[in-house]
Write an enzyme that holds these catalytic residues in place. Structure first.
Site, PDB file in Angstrom:
ATOM      1  CG  ASP A   9      -5.928  -2.804  -7.629  1.00  0.00           C
ATOM      2  OD1 ASP A   9      -4.936  -2.095  -7.409  1.00  0.00           O
ATOM      3  OD2 ASP A   9      -6.361  -3.649  -6.821  1.00  0.00           O
ATOM      4  CG  ASP A  11      -0.646  -5.078  -4.570  1.00  0.00           C
ATOM      5  OD1 ASP A  11      -0.054  -6.141  -4.791  1.00  0.00           O
ATOM      6  OD2 ASP A  11      -0.089  -3.968  -4.581  1.00  0.00           O
TER       7      ASP A  11
HETATM    8  C1  XBP Z   1      -2.166  -1.887  -2.810  1.00  0.00           C
HETATM    9  C2  XBP Z   1      -1.309  -1.269  -1.833  1.00  0.00           C
HETATM   10  C3  XBP Z   1       0.138  -1.443  -1.882  1.00  0.00           C
HETATM   11  C4  XBP Z   1       0.765  -2.656  -1.238  1.00  0.00           C
HETATM   12  C5  XBP Z   1       2.157  -2.321  -0.790  1.00  0.00           C
HETATM   13  O1  XBP Z   1      -1.968  -1.366  -4.086  1.00  0.00           O
HETATM   14  O2  XBP Z   1      -1.774  -0.526  -1.014  1.00  0.00           O
HETATM   15  O3  XBP Z   1       0.587  -0.346  -1.184  1.00  0.00           O
HETATM   16  O4  XBP Z   1       0.053  -3.099  -0.111  1.00  0.00           O
HETATM   17  O5  XBP Z   1       2.951  -1.962  -1.840  1.00  0.00           O
HETATM   18  P1  XBP Z   1      -3.050  -1.590  -5.282  1.00  0.00           P
HETATM   19  P2  XBP Z   1       4.337  -1.137  -1.624  1.00  0.00           P
HETATM   20  O6  XBP Z   1      -4.255  -2.274  -4.708  1.00  0.00           O
HETATM   21  O7  XBP Z   1      -3.327  -0.211  -5.778  1.00  0.00           O
HETATM   22  O8  XBP Z   1      -2.333  -2.419  -6.325  1.00  0.00           O
HETATM   23  O9  XBP Z   1       4.939  -1.598  -0.329  1.00  0.00           O
HETATM   24  O10 XBP Z   1       5.180  -1.503  -2.818  1.00  0.00           O
HETATM   25  O11 XBP Z   1       3.999   0.331  -1.577  1.00  0.00           O
HETATM   26 MG    MG Z   2      -6.022  -3.488  -4.683  1.00  0.00          MG
END
Ligand code: XBP
Ligand code: MG
Length: 239
Positions: A9, A11
């Site tokens: 992952d 974020d």
């Molecule tokens: C985490 C998320 C993302 C970001 C926002 O993604 O939910 O949506 O908070 O990104 P992951 P965008 O943990 O799967 O990496 O505004 O670009 O959608």
């Molecule tokens: Mg995440």
């Protein structure tokens, strides 16, 4: 089956992007477009249950600003907010830091012959910008698959993005380990049949990680052989 690939992952897992990048960027976009909205840390932790920036904005507006959400130009507003938010995020990406152990583990995994992939719901540009800024211009090339955004079906907690990764890697779930920071990420990976290591990020510390193969505070001192052990123990217990 032997561990052959790691699916990361982004974020919250590679870096504290939600706390240090996305939340401030959403608030900057709200201010830029003159909206009386502000997401504090507690509110944002709740909103993280909705994956994807556009989806998160829509969800918040419907619950907290229903009149605005009912307007005919609401879709255009969401698009403009998200474009501004992405711009603000990209401006911040150089100041983000990888979480402890992430860079060393990626390098050690490559040296150990493990294949690498990414499964994230965030905007593709955000991923390559983070990898380049924090690991170098060549870092996106370390990953055989970078599945990002909304082109793979439903967002997490649906398994779609992980199933896409597995198909592109041409590997069964039992040959891979997912690394996640959140309950919805864990749910997505588990629904794809993956053993999942969770390193909770700042806003996800209180979430329920039942079903994880292991939980670690971070990836500091985590070696490929630790991941091989976690993966093997998960499938030994599951069978
Ligand atoms: C985490 C998320 C993302 C970001 C926002 O993604 O939910 O949506 O908070 O990104 P992951 P965008 O943990 O799967 O990496 O505004 O670009 O959608
Ligand atoms: Mg995440």
């Amino acid at each position: 089956m032997e561990l052959q690939a790691l699916i990361f992952d982004v974020d919250g897992t590679l870096a504290e992007t939600e706390r240090d990048g996305h939340r401030p960027a959403f608030n900057a976009a709200f201010a830029e477009l003159g909206l009386p909205w502000h997401w504090d840390a507690a509110r944002y932790a709740e909103l993280l249950r909705v994956a994807g920036g556009r989806e998160r904005i829509r969800h918040y507006a419907r619950a907290n600003d229903a009149a605005r959400a009912a307007r005919g130009d609401f879709d255009a507003l969401v698009a403009a907010l998200h474009a501004a938010k992405t711009r603000h995020y990209l401006e911040r990406v150089r100041d983000l830091q990888l979480r402890p152990g992430v860079g060393a583990l990626l390098k050690a995994a490559r040296a150990a012959g493990l294949r690498l992939a990414i499964a994230t719901t965030t905007t593709p540009d955000n991923v390559s910008a983070l990898l380049r800024a924090q690991l170098g211009a060549e870092a996106p090339g370390w990953f055989e698959v970078i599945a990002a955004g909304d082109t793979f079906g439903a967002k997490k907690p649906a398994p779609d993005v992980y199933l896409h990764c597995l198909a592109r890697l041409a590997l069964p779930a039992s040959a891979c380990l997912a690394i996640e920071d959140s309950a919805i990420g864990l749910a997505a990976a588990r629904a794809a049949g993956l053993a999942t290591l969770v390193t909770p990020s700042a806003y996800c510390l209180a979430e329920d990680f039942a079903g994880a193969a292991a939980r670690l505070p971070d990836l500091a001192a985590c070696q490929p052989q630790d991941l091989q052990r976690i993966h093997a123990e998960h499938f030994a217990t599951a069978n």
